[in-house]
Design an enzyme around this catalytic site. Structure first.
Site, PDB file in Angstrom:
ATOM      1  N   ARG A   6     -36.469  -5.234  36.583  1.00 52.10           N
ATOM      2  CA  ARG A   6     -37.146  -4.554  35.486  1.00 52.10           C
ATOM      3  C   ARG A   6     -38.648  -4.698  35.717  1.00 52.10           C
ATOM      4  O   ARG A   6     -39.103  -5.647  36.349  1.00 52.10           O
ATOM      5  CB  ARG A   6     -36.756  -5.158  34.145  1.00 52.10           C
ATOM      6  CG  ARG A   6     -35.257  -5.110  33.836  1.00 52.10           C
ATOM      7  CD  ARG A   6     -34.952  -5.827  32.532  1.00 52.10           C
ATOM      8  NE  ARG A   6     -33.527  -5.774  32.201  1.00 52.10           N
ATOM      9  CZ  ARG A   6     -32.641  -6.708  32.533  1.00 52.10           C
ATOM     10  NH1 ARG A   6     -33.035  -7.771  33.232  1.00 52.10           N
ATOM     11  NH2 ARG A   6     -31.372  -6.599  32.184  1.00 52.10           N
ATOM     12  N   LYS A  48     -34.056 -11.181  30.817  1.00 53.17           N
ATOM     13  CA  LYS A  48     -33.876 -11.163  29.370  1.00 53.17           C
ATOM     14  C   LYS A  48     -33.161 -12.424  28.905  1.00 53.17           C
ATOM     15  O   LYS A  48     -32.211 -12.885  29.551  1.00 53.17           O
ATOM     16  CB  LYS A  48     -33.060  -9.933  28.946  1.00 53.17           C
ATOM     17  CG  LYS A  48     -33.846  -8.623  28.997  1.00 53.17           C
ATOM     18  CD  LYS A  48     -32.996  -7.494  28.448  1.00 53.17           C
ATOM     19  CE  LYS A  48     -33.771  -6.191  28.399  1.00 53.17           C
ATOM     20  NZ  LYS A  48     -32.946  -5.082  27.857  1.00 53.17           N
ATOM     21  N   ARG A  92     -34.627   1.242  39.134  1.00 52.80           N
ATOM     22  CA  ARG A  92     -33.553   0.275  38.860  1.00 52.80           C
ATOM     23  C   ARG A  92     -32.201   0.986  38.864  1.00 52.80           C
ATOM     24  O   ARG A  92     -31.232   0.497  39.451  1.00 52.80           O
ATOM     25  CB  ARG A  92     -33.812  -0.410  37.514  1.00 52.80           C
ATOM     26  CG  ARG A  92     -32.759  -1.403  37.063  1.00 52.80           C
ATOM     27  CD  ARG A  92     -33.278  -2.129  35.815  1.00 52.80           C
ATOM     28  NE  ARG A  92     -32.240  -2.819  35.077  1.00 52.80           N
ATOM     29  CZ  ARG A  92     -31.827  -4.066  35.336  1.00 52.80           C
ATOM     30  NH1 ARG A  92     -32.365  -4.734  36.343  1.00 52.80           N
ATOM     31  NH2 ARG A  92     -30.894  -4.639  34.603  1.00 52.80           N
ATOM     32  N   HIS A 122     -27.155  -8.120  34.191  1.00 50.26           N
ATOM     33  CA  HIS A 122     -26.458  -7.661  32.980  1.00 50.26           C
ATOM     34  C   HIS A 122     -25.587  -8.777  32.420  1.00 50.26           C
ATOM     35  O   HIS A 122     -24.991  -9.547  33.187  1.00 50.26           O
ATOM     36  CB  HIS A 122     -25.565  -6.463  33.294  1.00 50.26           C
ATOM     37  CG  HIS A 122     -26.325  -5.195  33.524  1.00 50.26           C
ATOM     38  ND1 HIS A 122     -25.793  -4.106  34.186  1.00 50.26           N
ATOM     39  CD2 HIS A 122     -27.585  -4.826  33.182  1.00 50.26           C
ATOM     40  CE1 HIS A 122     -26.680  -3.137  34.239  1.00 50.26           C
ATOM     41  NE2 HIS A 122     -27.775  -3.558  33.634  1.00 50.26           N
TER      42      HIS A 122
END
Length: 235
Positions: free
Chosen positions: A95, A121, A187, A211
């Site tokens: 990202r 994240k 991405r 993810h």
């Protein structure tokens, strides 16, 4: 009952797509939420109405030709930092925020291997291998990277490069190549190439992208409209 009949009318008579029907029903729901909030009605009659399922489209990614054209535009400018930015995004699936947060110590390079430590994240940590193109680009940038008190890998004009700076950088090269591009499309392109060209499995792609849910990764296996058109055209 009126709302359900309205949904049936939009679907069966007007022949509208699920996304169009859902948008109109959501507008009704929001309107009745306001009516309830202002005391004009006691309850929202749209609550509990089942909407037609919207078909999830695969994320937009670059074609092989588009990727080649942008890469050629980047290399033509002969800016080591910009080449490193492009190759890292195109070959790691980072990202933009992750790229801008990288520090010098997050990059590990050897003669034939390399990896980058990513804190994504939710402070989720992962390590992404660097292929030959990414390693060469990073080495080339480190050789000319200005001496700075800032420990971030990618430097802008005033310290660490920001996500908005990366957007502007990529837009410049995309315009030169005549291609529509956003950093996140690189991405998506990385994930699509892993699955379709490199033959990687979903679990591997999930870990590389960072993810949490494999269902998020599975969207990349969904064929695009062009994929389906090409398949039928071969019959």
């Amino acid at each position: 009952m009126d709302v359900r009949e309205y949904v049936s009318y939009l679907t069966a008579v007007k022949r509208q797509k699920p996304a169009s029907v859902a948008r109109k029903v959501r507008a009704l729901k929001n309107f009745f939420d306001w009516l309830v909030g202002t005391g004009r009605v006691k309850a929202n009659p749209v609550v509990g109405i089942n909407l037609p399922r919207e078909a999830r489209r695969p994320p937009k990614s670059l074609t092989e030709q588009e990727l080649y054209r942008i890469r050629r535009a980047v290399y033509r400018a002969d800016n080591a930092r910009d080449i490193a930015v492009f190759e890292l995004l195109a070959n790691t699936g980072l990202r933009v925020s992750e790229l801008c947060s990288l520090e010098l110590g997050d990059i590990v390079l050897s003669e034939r291997k390399g990896k980058v430590a990513v804190r994504g994240k939710g402070n989720k940590y992962r390590e992404v291998p660097l292929n030959a193109q990414a390693r060469k680009a990073v080495r080339g940038y480190l050789e000319v990277r200005p001496v700075s008190e800032c420990n971030r890998l990618i430097l802008g004009e005033r310290g660490s490069m920001t996500p908005s700076g990366v957007y502007r950088l990529l837009r410049k090269y995309a315009d030169a190549a005549g291609v529509r591009l956003s950093p996140h499309m690189l991405r998506h392109t990385f994930a699509t190439r892993l699955l379709r060209e490199a033959g990687a499995d979903l679990v591997t792609v999930k870990e590389l992208l960072g993810h949490q849910d494999i269902n998020t990764t599975a969207i990349y296996t969904k064929p695009s409209a062009q994929d389906m058109e090409d398949a039928v055209g071969k019959l």
